[in-house]
Each structure stands twice: as C-alpha cells, then as structure tokens.
Motif scaffolding. Structure first.
Motif, PDB file in Angstrom:
ATOM      1  N   THR A   1       0.829  -1.210   0.000  1.00  0.00           N
ATOM      2  CA  THR A   1       0.000   0.000   0.000  1.00  0.00           C
ATOM      3  C   THR A   1       0.857   1.251   0.000  1.00  0.00           C
ATOM      4  OG1 THR A   1      -1.733  -1.193   1.203  1.00  0.00           O
ATOM      5  CG2 THR A   1      -1.852   1.202   1.193  1.00  0.00           C
TER       6      THR A   1
ATOM      7  N   ALA B   1       0.834   3.979  -2.938  1.00  0.00           N
ATOM      8  CA  ALA B   1       0.470   5.362  -2.615  1.00  0.00           C
ATOM      9  C   ALA B   1       1.491   6.345  -3.187  1.00  0.00           C
ATOM     10  CB  ALA B   1       0.347   5.532  -1.104  1.00  0.00           C
TER      11      ALA B   1
ATOM     12  N   THR C   1       1.015   6.480  -7.042  1.00  0.00           N
ATOM     13  CA  THR C   1      -0.261   7.130  -7.368  1.00  0.00           C
ATOM     14  C   THR C   1      -0.196   8.627  -7.096  1.00  0.00           C
ATOM     15  OG1 THR C   1      -1.438   5.093  -6.798  1.00  0.00           O
ATOM     16  CG2 THR C   1      -2.736   7.101  -6.931  1.00  0.00           C
TER      17      THR C   1
ATOM     18  N   LEU D   1      -6.448   4.539  -5.149  1.00  0.00           N
ATOM     19  CA  LEU D   1      -5.841   3.588  -4.216  1.00  0.00           C
ATOM     20  C   LEU D   1      -6.845   2.532  -3.766  1.00  0.00           C
ATOM     21  CD1 LEU D   1      -3.595   5.802  -1.893  1.00  0.00           C
ATOM     22  CD2 LEU D   1      -2.863   4.147  -3.596  1.00  0.00           C
TER      23      LEU D   1
ATOM     24  N   THR E   1      -6.357  -1.538  -4.183  1.00  0.00           N
ATOM     25  CA  THR E   1      -6.086  -2.345  -2.985  1.00  0.00           C
ATOM     26  C   THR E   1      -7.268  -3.231  -2.600  1.00  0.00           C
ATOM     27  OG1 THR E   1      -6.842  -0.524  -1.555  1.00  0.00           O
ATOM     28  CG2 THR E   1      -4.484  -0.635  -2.055  1.00  0.00           C
TER      29      THR E   1
ATOM     30  N   VAL F   1      -8.934   1.711   1.665  1.00  0.00           N
ATOM     31  CA  VAL F   1      -8.317   3.024   1.887  1.00  0.00           C
ATOM     32  C   VAL F   1      -9.429   4.004   2.227  1.00  0.00           C
ATOM     33  CG1 VAL F   1      -6.960   4.875   0.870  1.00  0.00           C
ATOM     34  CG2 VAL F   1      -6.421   2.494   0.326  1.00  0.00           C
TER      35      VAL F   1
END
Length: 256
Positions: free
Chosen positions: A109, A113, A116, A144, A148, A155
C-alpha cells in the motif's frame, strides 16, 4: 515411582501440545488458518483451538492504520517542480485476502500510494495543487481504494500534508500575488469612476430640465467657497441671474 517418572514426560508433552493449540485473539484481530498449507478459514476474535503441527495461524490487525507517505518529487503539468508528502488511512477488511493475495499489504500500500501520488499530481498544474487539495485527496483515495480492494484493504482517506516549493517559485508567486492585488485595486477604482460618472450624468440631466436649478447651484458653490477661504475667486456670473433672483424672491419683499 517409576510409573510416575514415565508419566511426567507424557503429561508435559500433552501440556505443550495443548498450549500450542490454544490462541486468543483480541476484538480487533482475526486469525487466518491454514491446514497442511491450505487456507481453511478466518477465525476470531476470542478463543481459537488449532490442531498442533497440522494447522498454522496468521494474525491480522483490522484496526485503521496510518501510513506516512514520504515526500515525492513531482513535476506539475505546467513544469513546476514541487515536493509533496501525504498521509494515508487504511484498514484490512478481508483478512484472508490480505495474507493470501499479497506478501506484505502495508508495504504494498505504501509503494502504491507513492506512485499514485506522483501520477495524479503530475496531471494538474501548480494552482490546482494549492487550491483544489480536497479534490486531489478524493482522486488519490479513489484510485488507491480500487487497486487495494483485491488485497482486502480499504483506503478510507488520503490527505496531502505538505507542498514544498523552491525559493525561486516562492518569489515568483509573491510577485504574482502582488500583481493580482494591484489589478483588483485598479478594477475597483475604475468601477468607482464609472459609478461616479453615471451619477454626474443623472445630476446633469436633472439640472438641464430646470435651468433655475443650475443658477441656484452657482450661488451654493459661491457660498461654500467663501466660507472655506478668503482668496479672491473669479466666478462666471450668468447674465440672467438678476431675473432669476426677482423670480425666486419672496412676494412681500420690496423691489431692489
């Protein structure tokens, strides 16, 4: 006595197996259980019993976690280099997927992040970054969350923390802001002049309909000037002011 000595290792072995089979999970924890290497379910919270040796369990924390995204160098759409940092709030909603689908969901993640953040901000200019932060937060969070979801991660929120500019860009923005303030001041001044001209035009139209009002305005201006200073002022005296005075004087006043 010998029987007791032989029994003691057996009791110890049973106690060890019992201790190995008992797990206690807190309210915010879930246990992903594998039987002979195959996924057999998610258990918890509370007391969990496992078959020693045959079953293994992986603990998963389902509380909201805060992920600090380190500063990223971003080049905006208008070719301005900035350094942006952010914070991501996420939690595991599917413990099984978070263990089976990804090796380390926290690191995955975090890396996602960062990439992104650079991708989304690179599509906007600097003014958008500074004035539309809520929209950028929503865009990053949506991207995100969609990626995910396969990992069992939700998120919840993304917040841009800092947008750091270089010293040269800070000076440029200061000059731009000053120029904008001067422009607004000139616009306001021009609007005031326009409104004043409209009022003067309306007053001129009123005076044009009544010529006597213009002569009275002359007299009022003379009175004001005489009260303010003692300098000699040459003021144009209308030829028909005498007839005007005879017209406006009181009926019972004696003739001049």
């Amino acid at each position: 006595m010998t029987g007791l000595l032989l029994l003691s290792p057996l009791v110890l072995l049973l106690l060890a197996l019992l201790a190995a089979s008992i797990r206690i999970l807190r309210e915010y924890e879930r246990g992903v259980v594998f039987t002979l290497g195959r996924f057999s379910g998610v258990k918890g919270p509370g007391l969990i019993l496992l078959v020693p040796v045959l079953q293994q369990m992986v603990r998963v924390d389902q509380r909201t976690q805060v992920l600090d995204v380190p500063g990223q160098d971003v080049i905006s759409r208008d070719n301005v280099s900035v350094r942006v940092s952010a914070v991501v709030y996420f939690r595991v909603v599917d413990a099984g997927h978070s263990v089976i689908q990804v090796e380390n969901h926290v690191q995955a993640t975090s890396e996602l992040a960062q990439t992104t953040l650079r991708s989304v901000l690179g599509r906007h200019d600097l003014d958008s970054m500074l004035s539309e932060r809520d929209k950028l937060n929503d865009d990053i969070q949506t991207i995100l969350d969609a990626q995910t979801e396969a990992w069992g991660v939700k998120v919840a929120n993304v917040e841009l923390k800092h947008i750091d500019l270089g010293e040269n860009m800070v000076r440029v923005m200061a000059r731009q802001a000053e120029a904008e303030r001067e422009r607004r001041a000139k616009v306001i001044n021009a609007e005031g002049e326009e409104q004043a001209a409209e009022k003067l035009l309306q007053a001129a139209q009123v005076l044009a309909r009544q010529p006597e009002a213009m002569q009275l305005r002359y007299l009022s201006t003379l009175t004001t000037i005489g009260a303010q200073n003692s300098s000699t002022i040459v003021f144009p005296f209308p030829a028909d002011l005498g007839s005007l005075l005879r017209t406006v004087r009181a009926p019972d006043a004696p003739p001049p």
